[in-house]
Structures are given as structure tokens and as C-alpha cells.
Scaffold this motif. Structure first.
Motif, PDB file in Angstrom:
ATOM      1  N   ARG A  10     -26.043  10.184 103.420  1.00 30.85           N
ATOM      2  CA  ARG A  10     -24.612  10.372 103.675  1.00 30.85           C
ATOM      3  C   ARG A  10     -23.940   9.035 104.006  1.00 30.85           C
ATOM      4  NH1 ARG A  10     -24.098  15.065 107.167  1.00 30.85           N
ATOM      5  NH2 ARG A  10     -24.073  16.152 105.189  1.00 30.85           N
ATOM      6  N   VAL A  11     -24.620   8.215 104.797  1.00 34.39           N
ATOM      7  CA  VAL A  11     -24.088   6.900 105.171  1.00 34.39           C
ATOM      8  C   VAL A  11     -23.929   6.028 103.927  1.00 34.39           C
ATOM      9  CG1 VAL A  11     -24.585   4.775 106.451  1.00 34.39           C
ATOM     10  CG2 VAL A  11     -25.069   7.001 107.495  1.00 34.39           C
ATOM     11  N   PHE A  12     -24.964   5.979 103.101  1.00 34.52           N
ATOM     12  CA  PHE A  12     -24.899   5.170 101.888  1.00 34.52           C
ATOM     13  C   PHE A  12     -23.820   5.683 100.940  1.00 34.52           C
ATOM     14  CE2 PHE A  12     -28.769   3.362 103.395  1.00 34.52           C
ATOM     15  CZ  PHE A  12     -28.886   2.131 102.762  1.00 34.52           C
ATOM     16  N   ARG A  13     -23.690   6.996 100.827  1.00 37.74           N
ATOM     17  CA  ARG A  13     -22.643   7.554  99.960  1.00 37.74           C
ATOM     18  C   ARG A  13     -21.265   7.147 100.464  1.00 37.74           C
ATOM     19  NH1 ARG A  13     -21.162  12.126  99.702  1.00 37.74           N
ATOM     20  NH2 ARG A  13     -22.251  13.215 101.371  1.00 37.74           N
ATOM     21  N   ALA A  14     -21.068   7.225 101.778  1.00 43.83           N
ATOM     22  CA  ALA A  14     -19.766   6.859 102.360  1.00 43.83           C
ATOM     23  C   ALA A  14     -19.456   5.383 102.115  1.00 43.83           C
ATOM     24  CB  ALA A  14     -19.759   7.169 103.857  1.00 43.83           C
ATOM     25  N   GLU A  15     -20.458   4.535 102.296  1.00 39.80           N
ATOM     26  CA  GLU A  15     -20.258   3.101 102.073  1.00 39.80           C
ATOM     27  C   GLU A  15     -19.879   2.804 100.625  1.00 39.80           C
ATOM     28  OE1 GLU A  15     -23.922   1.314 103.362  1.00 39.80           O
ATOM     29  OE2 GLU A  15     -23.371   1.457 105.483  1.00 39.80           O
ATOM     30  N   HIS A  16     -20.391   3.611  99.703  1.00 41.08           N
ATOM     31  CA  HIS A  16     -20.112   3.418  98.282  1.00 41.08           C
ATOM     32  C   HIS A  16     -19.010   4.350  97.768  1.00 41.08           C
ATOM     33  CE1 HIS A  16     -24.010   1.423  98.671  1.00 41.08           C
ATOM     34  NE2 HIS A  16     -23.647   0.741  97.594  1.00 41.08           N
ATOM     35  N   ARG A  17     -18.391   5.083  98.686  1.00 49.13           N
ATOM     36  CA  ARG A  17     -17.315   6.022  98.344  1.00 49.13           C
ATOM     37  C   ARG A  17     -17.725   6.969  97.209  1.00 49.13           C
ATOM     38  NH1 ARG A  17     -14.145   1.482 100.057  1.00 49.13           N
ATOM     39  NH2 ARG A  17     -12.648   2.173 101.632  1.00 49.13           N
ATOM     40  N   MET A  18     -18.870   7.603  97.424  1.00 49.11           N
ATOM     41  CA  MET A  18     -19.404   8.527  96.427  1.00 49.11           C
ATOM     42  C   MET A  18     -19.472   9.935  97.001  1.00 49.11           C
ATOM     43  SD  MET A  18     -22.731   6.620  94.868  1.00 49.11           S
ATOM     44  CE  MET A  18     -22.750   7.640  93.408  1.00 49.11           C
ATOM     45  N   SER A  19     -19.216  10.911  96.165  1.00 54.92           N
ATOM     46  CA  SER A  19     -19.430  12.302  96.563  1.00 54.92           C
ATOM     47  C   SER A  19     -20.890  12.661  96.287  1.00 54.92           C
ATOM     48  CB  SER A  19     -18.521  13.226  95.755  1.00 54.92           C
ATOM     49  OG  SER A  19     -18.927  13.244  94.394  1.00 54.92           O
ATOM     50  N   ALA A  53     -32.818   5.280  96.116  1.00 58.85           N
ATOM     51  CA  ALA A  53     -32.900   3.906  96.624  1.00 58.85           C
ATOM     52  C   ALA A  53     -32.478   2.905  95.547  1.00 58.85           C
ATOM     53  CB  ALA A  53     -34.315   3.617  97.109  1.00 58.85           C
ATOM     54  N   ARG A  54     -32.968   3.078  94.337  1.00 58.77           N
ATOM     55  CA  ARG A  54     -32.619   2.164  93.245  1.00 58.77           C
ATOM     56  C   ARG A  54     -31.122   2.201  92.969  1.00 58.77           C
ATOM     57  NH1 ARG A  54     -35.491   2.973  87.605  1.00 58.77           N
ATOM     58  NH2 ARG A  54     -34.290   4.900  87.734  1.00 58.77           N
ATOM     59  N   HIS A  55     -30.547   3.409  93.000  1.00 64.72           N
ATOM     60  CA  HIS A  55     -29.109   3.529  92.742  1.00 64.72           C
ATOM     61  C   HIS A  55     -28.297   2.711  93.747  1.00 64.72           C
ATOM     62  CE1 HIS A  55     -25.344   5.198  91.390  1.00 64.72           C
ATOM     63  NE2 HIS A  55     -25.037   5.362  92.664  1.00 64.72           N
ATOM     64  N   PHE A  56     -28.707   2.742  95.004  1.00 64.81           N
ATOM     65  CA  PHE A  56     -27.977   2.013  96.038  1.00 64.81           C
ATOM     66  C   PHE A  56     -28.444   0.566  96.187  1.00 64.81           C
ATOM     67  CE2 PHE A  56     -27.217   6.414  97.748  1.00 64.81           C
ATOM     68  CZ  PHE A  56     -25.848   6.405  97.509  1.00 64.81           C
ATOM     69  N   GLY A  57     -29.474   0.175  95.436  1.00 66.69           N
ATOM     70  CA  GLY A  57     -29.969  -1.193  95.518  1.00 66.69           C
ATOM     71  C   GLY A  57     -30.567  -1.511  96.875  1.00 66.69           C
ATOM     72  N   ALA A  58     -31.238  -0.518  97.460  1.00 74.32           N
ATOM     73  CA  ALA A  58     -31.811  -0.671  98.796  1.00 74.32           C
ATOM     74  C   ALA A  58     -33.269  -0.247  98.786  1.00 74.32           C
ATOM     75  CB  ALA A  58     -31.042   0.202  99.789  1.00 74.32           C
ATOM     76  N   PRO A  59     -34.071  -0.800  99.682  1.00 77.68           N
ATOM     77  CA  PRO A  59     -35.454  -0.324  99.806  1.00 77.68           C
ATOM     78  C   PRO A  59     -35.452   1.141 100.247  1.00 77.68           C
ATOM     79  CG  PRO A  59     -35.106  -2.323 101.102  1.00 77.68           C
ATOM     80  CD  PRO A  59     -33.760  -1.861 100.618  1.00 77.68           C
ATOM     81  N   VAL A  60     -36.403   1.886  99.754  1.00 75.34           N
ATOM     82  CA  VAL A  60     -36.473   3.311 100.099  1.00 75.34           C
ATOM     83  C   VAL A  60     -36.568   3.508 101.624  1.00 75.34           C
ATOM     84  CG1 VAL A  60     -38.976   3.621  99.862  1.00 75.34           C
ATOM     85  CG2 VAL A  60     -37.454   5.506  99.317  1.00 75.34           C
ATOM     86  N   GLU A  61     -37.218   2.559 102.307  1.00 72.61           N
ATOM     87  CA  GLU A  61     -37.369   2.666 103.768  1.00 72.61           C
ATOM     88  C   GLU A  61     -36.044   2.492 104.499  1.00 72.61           C
ATOM     89  OE1 GLU A  61     -39.045   0.535 101.834  1.00 72.61           O
ATOM     90  OE2 GLU A  61     -41.163   1.005 102.037  1.00 72.61           O
TER      91      GLU A  61
END
Length: 68
Positions: A10-19, A53-61
Motif C-alpha cells: 500500500r505504501v509503495f502504491r501510494a508513493e507511485h500513485r497507483m491503484s 518488487a521488480r515493478h517498484f524497482g525495490a528489493p523484495v525485502e
């Protein structure tokens, strides 16, 4: 959230303005899958977790962690 797995989708979606639907379309799952993972009713497969994780360009952890 699940007693075993926490997530910050949810945090990552909000940062990327994604539903939820936007993320679901981007990784090839249903919106309901994203919803149930976010609230902890469903533990994602390794493949889904890695796609998120890949979509957001972040490590899975950074997105998923084991509860203490």
C-alpha cells in the motif's frame, strides 16, 4: 496482516500513485489478488512477490518482511 508476513505494498502504491488495479494489470494478476495480499489474507507466491518488487524497482525485502 498475516501473523507471518508483513508487506508495504500500500505504501509503495501510494508513493507511485497507483491503484490496486494499476498494480494488478502491471504484474498480470487480479485486483482482488493485490487486495488480499495487502490485508494479509493471502501470502503471495515467490513469483508474485518478485514481480511486485521488480515493478517498484525495490528489493523484495523492502516490500515484504517476516513478522517478529
Amino acid at each position: 496482516m498475516s501473523a507471518d508476513l508483513n508487506n508495504r505494498i500500500r505504501v509503495f502504491r501510494a508513493e507511485h500513485r497507483m491503484s490496486q488495479g494499476d498494480l494488478a494489470d502491471a504484474i498480470g494478476v487480479s485486483r482482488k489478488t493485490i487486495s488480499t495480499i495487502e490485508v494479509g489474507r493471502f501470502v503471495p507466491s515467490t513469483v508474485i512477490a518478485l514481480k511486485i518488487a521488480r515493478h517498484f524497482g525495490a528489493p523484495v525485502e523492502e516490500i515484504f518482511s517476516l513478522a517478529d
